[in-house]
Design an enzyme around this catalytic site. Sequence first.
Site: not given
Ligand code: RIB
Length: 313
Positions: A252-255
């Site tokens: 989730a660092a990219g998120d």
């Molecule tokens: O970017 C991380 C996410 O990728 C995770 O939370 C997982 O659910 C996938 O969608």
Amino acid sequence: MTASVVVVGSANMDLVVATPTLPRPGETVLGESFTTVPGGKGANQAVAAARAGARCHFLGAVGLDAFGDELKGCLATAGVELDGLRRVVGPSGVALIAVDAAAENLIVVAPGANAQFTVLDAVDRELIESCDVLLCQLEIPLDTVAQAAAAARAGQTAFILNAAPARPLSAGLLALVDVLVVNQTEAAVLAGLDGGRDASRADNVPELLAGLLAAVPRVVLTLGAAGVAYADRDGTRLEVGAPPVAAVDTTAAGDAFTGAFAVAWAQGRPVEEALRWACAAGAACAQHWGASTSLPLRPDIDALYERAYQPQP
Ligand code: RIB
């Protein structure tokens, strides 16, 4: 006025195993702890944008199961507006994740309810048209992304596409993108470089940026701990280093990066400042375990941003 971001995307329950080493194909490894954490690229980016200070709406689908309840609760607790969340018959999306001692991960997603999110209605389109930024990823049907992109264009809403996970996209969809956010593998797939698996060409940042600028006006290429490279059709070229941190889990660092970047873009901040601030969000995220659990709040982003990029007295 508070910047508004609408995320049209996925929600998954992450089933996460910590392991000393990631398995190779055909290999079994003995892992350590197991946890379930709300995630999904769409939901993560919605939570990231809300925690970074935007008014954030999420359009997506979860199942009528316990995971669906938990995913909804996580988004609501973060302050994400959920009028457009669908509850559908069937299981919620699930991601199987292994995280190793070096904070690297492997992820496989079973889309579940996300695959049933196929139609945007008039209320959804009006919402998209009314927001500053539309943010999408590629864990839902591509036609749904295309419907959202068309609504954004109709409402002059900026469209930021995080093309993850990597999938080839039509020229028609790419023509609606204002800012494309991709890592090197995703960039190589979009640029048609041997399915993205040719490591030497995926490492060629100028080649990737030039290839993508043929399709979209602005590209943010994420480079992991090295930061990001940016290019646009006006000739701007930027390289922004990420703040060095002790990474525990890069999930989730990219998120975190993309959600924070969408907020900064919605606020009209200059692009270099927006990239630095988003890099601070990504680095802050990597210091903690899990997906939604690790997304930073605005004061934490600001603190790391100041420390990393502002001259110290
Ligand atoms: O970017 C991380 C996410 O990728 C995770 O939370 C997982 O659910 C996938 O969608």
